[in-house]
Design a protein around this motif. Structure first.
Motif, PDB file in Angstrom:
ATOM      1  N   ALA A 205       0.835  -1.207   0.000  1.00 26.03           N
ATOM      2  CA  ALA A 205       0.000   0.000   0.000  1.00 26.03           C
ATOM      3  C   ALA A 205       0.870   1.257   0.000  1.00 26.03           C
ATOM      4  O   ALA A 205       0.556   2.242  -0.678  1.00 26.03           O
ATOM      5  N   ALA A 206       1.969   1.213   0.753  1.00 26.14           N
ATOM      6  CA  ALA A 206       2.882   2.360   0.794  1.00 26.14           C
ATOM      7  C   ALA A 206       3.519   2.601  -0.572  1.00 26.14           C
ATOM      8  O   ALA A 206       3.846   3.740  -0.922  1.00 26.14           O
ATOM      9  N   LEU A 207       3.685   1.530  -1.352  1.00 25.87           N
ATOM     10  CA  LEU A 207       4.256   1.645  -2.689  1.00 25.87           C
ATOM     11  C   LEU A 207       3.198   1.994  -3.737  1.00 25.87           C
ATOM     12  O   LEU A 207       3.527   2.213  -4.911  1.00 25.87           O
ATOM     13  N   GLY A 208       1.918   1.979  -3.328  1.00 21.06           N
ATOM     14  CA  GLY A 208       0.843   2.337  -4.247  1.00 21.06           C
ATOM     15  C   GLY A 208       0.292   1.176  -5.044  1.00 21.06           C
ATOM     16  O   GLY A 208      -0.512   1.385  -5.962  1.00 21.06           O
ATOM     17  N   PHE A 209       0.691  -0.057  -4.716  1.00 19.96           N
ATOM     18  CA  PHE A 209       0.206  -1.216  -5.464  1.00 19.96           C
ATOM     19  C   PHE A 209      -1.221  -1.601  -5.067  1.00 19.96           C
ATOM     20  O   PHE A 209      -1.975  -2.146  -5.875  1.00 19.96           O
ATOM     21  N   VAL A 210      -1.577  -1.355  -3.815  1.00 17.76           N
ATOM     22  CA  VAL A 210      -2.933  -1.624  -3.325  1.00 17.76           C
ATOM     23  C   VAL A 210      -3.357  -0.425  -2.473  1.00 17.76           C
ATOM     24  O   VAL A 210      -2.540   0.419  -2.107  1.00 17.76           O
ATOM     25  N   ASN A 211      -4.655  -0.372  -2.147  1.00 18.24           N
ATOM     26  CA  ASN A 211      -5.160   0.700  -1.295  1.00 18.24           C
ATOM     27  C   ASN A 211      -4.977   0.336   0.182  1.00 18.24           C
ATOM     28  O   ASN A 211      -4.996  -0.844   0.561  1.00 18.24           O
ATOM     29  N   HIS A 212      -4.799   1.358   1.015  1.00 20.52           N
ATOM     30  CA  HIS A 212      -4.790   1.131   2.457  1.00 20.52           C
ATOM     31  C   HIS A 212      -6.172   0.650   2.892  1.00 20.52           C
ATOM     32  O   HIS A 212      -7.195   1.026   2.312  1.00 20.52           O
ATOM     33  N   PHE A 213      -6.188  -0.192   3.929  1.00 21.82           N
ATOM     34  CA  PHE A 213      -7.452  -0.736   4.429  1.00 21.82           C
ATOM     35  C   PHE A 213      -7.639  -0.298   5.871  1.00 21.82           C
ATOM     36  O   PHE A 213      -6.799  -0.575   6.724  1.00 21.82           O
ATOM     37  N   MET A 214      -8.742   0.398   6.131  1.00 22.64           N
ATOM     38  CA  MET A 214      -9.021   0.932   7.463  1.00 22.64           C
ATOM     39  C   MET A 214     -10.174   0.172   8.108  1.00 22.64           C
ATOM     40  O   MET A 214     -11.154  -0.173   7.449  1.00 22.64           O
ATOM     41  N   GLY A 216     -12.494   1.247  10.956  1.00 21.21           N
ATOM     42  CA  GLY A 216     -12.768   2.406  11.808  1.00 21.21           C
ATOM     43  C   GLY A 216     -11.639   3.411  11.673  1.00 21.21           C
ATOM     44  O   GLY A 216     -11.298   3.850  10.575  1.00 21.21           O
ATOM     45  N   GLN A 217     -11.013   3.756  12.824  1.00 24.16           N
ATOM     46  CA  GLN A 217      -9.901   4.688  12.827  1.00 24.16           C
ATOM     47  C   GLN A 217      -8.556   3.969  12.779  1.00 24.16           C
ATOM     48  O   GLN A 217      -7.505   4.606  12.830  1.00 24.16           O
ATOM     49  N   VAL A 218      -8.599   2.651  12.731  1.00 25.51           N
ATOM     50  CA  VAL A 218      -7.369   1.858  12.775  1.00 25.51           C
ATOM     51  C   VAL A 218      -6.983   1.417  11.364  1.00 25.51           C
ATOM     52  O   VAL A 218      -7.813   0.851  10.636  1.00 25.51           O
ATOM     53  N   MET A 219      -5.738   1.689  10.975  1.00 28.21           N
ATOM     54  CA  MET A 219      -5.254   1.253   9.672  1.00 28.21           C
ATOM     55  C   MET A 219      -4.780  -0.202   9.771  1.00 28.21           C
ATOM     56  O   MET A 219      -3.821  -0.491  10.471  1.00 28.21           O
ATOM     57  N   PHE A 220      -5.505  -1.108   9.118  1.00 27.11           N
ATOM     58  CA  PHE A 220      -5.137  -2.523   9.153  1.00 27.11           C
ATOM     59  C   PHE A 220      -3.916  -2.754   8.276  1.00 27.11           C
ATOM     60  O   PHE A 220      -3.034  -3.523   8.592  1.00 27.11           O
ATOM     61  N   TRP A 221      -3.887  -2.074   7.109  1.00 24.73           N
ATOM     62  CA  TRP A 221      -2.663  -2.030   6.294  1.00 24.73           C
ATOM     63  C   TRP A 221      -2.667  -0.766   5.441  1.00 24.73           C
ATOM     64  O   TRP A 221      -3.640  -0.087   5.320  1.00 24.73           O
TER      65      TRP A 221
END
Length: 221
Positions: A205-214, A216-221
């Protein structure tokens, strides 16, 4: 912290029983360990060492995570380490403990030569026990580094250490229960693989290959 708790509970059933049974027998031969308070002190010392290691590794992780450009690489690196530890835990790859076999022998020599001389000796022995090179502890320290905080790293390792205590108190009985050790290793391996998957996705996700997954307020990845 949940990963540390599960690793401690499940991993200790399968790994600590085999790894630390010799330590338990060694201590049990000492007259000072003929009461439960001495054993409580020994475990307190072991958990203290884990917490201090967690603090140091957490502080190291906090420094690393402060570099934005490193975060993706670190996430993927932690994922690789987690997957390797998971496979080693169930015997699919060599245990990292093999790298420290010489150090383990020297540790054992020191422990055998130590003669408890005071009521606090069990606590000192517990501190040394916490320094025993152990694949499960190394795995838990990955969670301490990934916590991105010295305090959180210490708390992770404190929780991990406390979670291993029940199995080590029952080590003599659990040593005869091969089936329970097998399934607990498998479950601990699954926990570690899930942890690795989470960090792999965070790196992608940090590289932009996938979207971040949240959640609630917690970022799972």
């Amino acid at each position: 912290m949940v990963a540390s708790l599960l690793l401690g509970l499940l991993g200790s059933l399968g790994h600590c029983v085999g790894m630390c049974s010799a330590v338990v027998i060694l201590f049990d031969r000492q007259p000072i360990f003929q009461n439960k308070f001495a054993w409580a002190l020994a475990h307190a010392g072991r958990v203290t060492t884990y917490s201090l290691l967690g603090f140091l590794f957490g502080a190291f992780g906090q420094t690393l995570w402060s570099f934005d450009k490193l975060q993706a690489a670190l996430s993927i690196l932690f994922a690789i380490i987690a997957f390797y530890m998971a496979s080693a835990f169930i015997g699919l790859s060599p245990s990292p403990e093999l790298l420290f076999s010489g150090l383990t022998k020297r540790w054992g020599k020191v422990m055998r030569g130590y003669k408890p001389a005071s009521p606090l000796s069990p606590y000192l022995l517990g501190l040394l026990w916490g320094l025993l090179p152990c694949g499960l502890v190394l795995t838990a320290l990955v969670t301490a580094i990934a916590s991105k905080s010295a305090i959180n790293g210490a708390i992770n390792m404190l929780i991990f250490g406390i979670a291993t205590i029940p199995s080590l108190f029952a080590v003599k009985w659990l040593a005869t229960k091969t089936n329970s050790r097998t399934w607990s290793r498998s479950l601990a391996s699954i926990v570690m693989m899930f942890f690795g998957f989470q960090f792999a996705m965070r790196g992608f996700a940090a590289l932009g290959f996938v979207n971040h997954f949240m959640v609630g307020q917690v970022m799972f990845w």
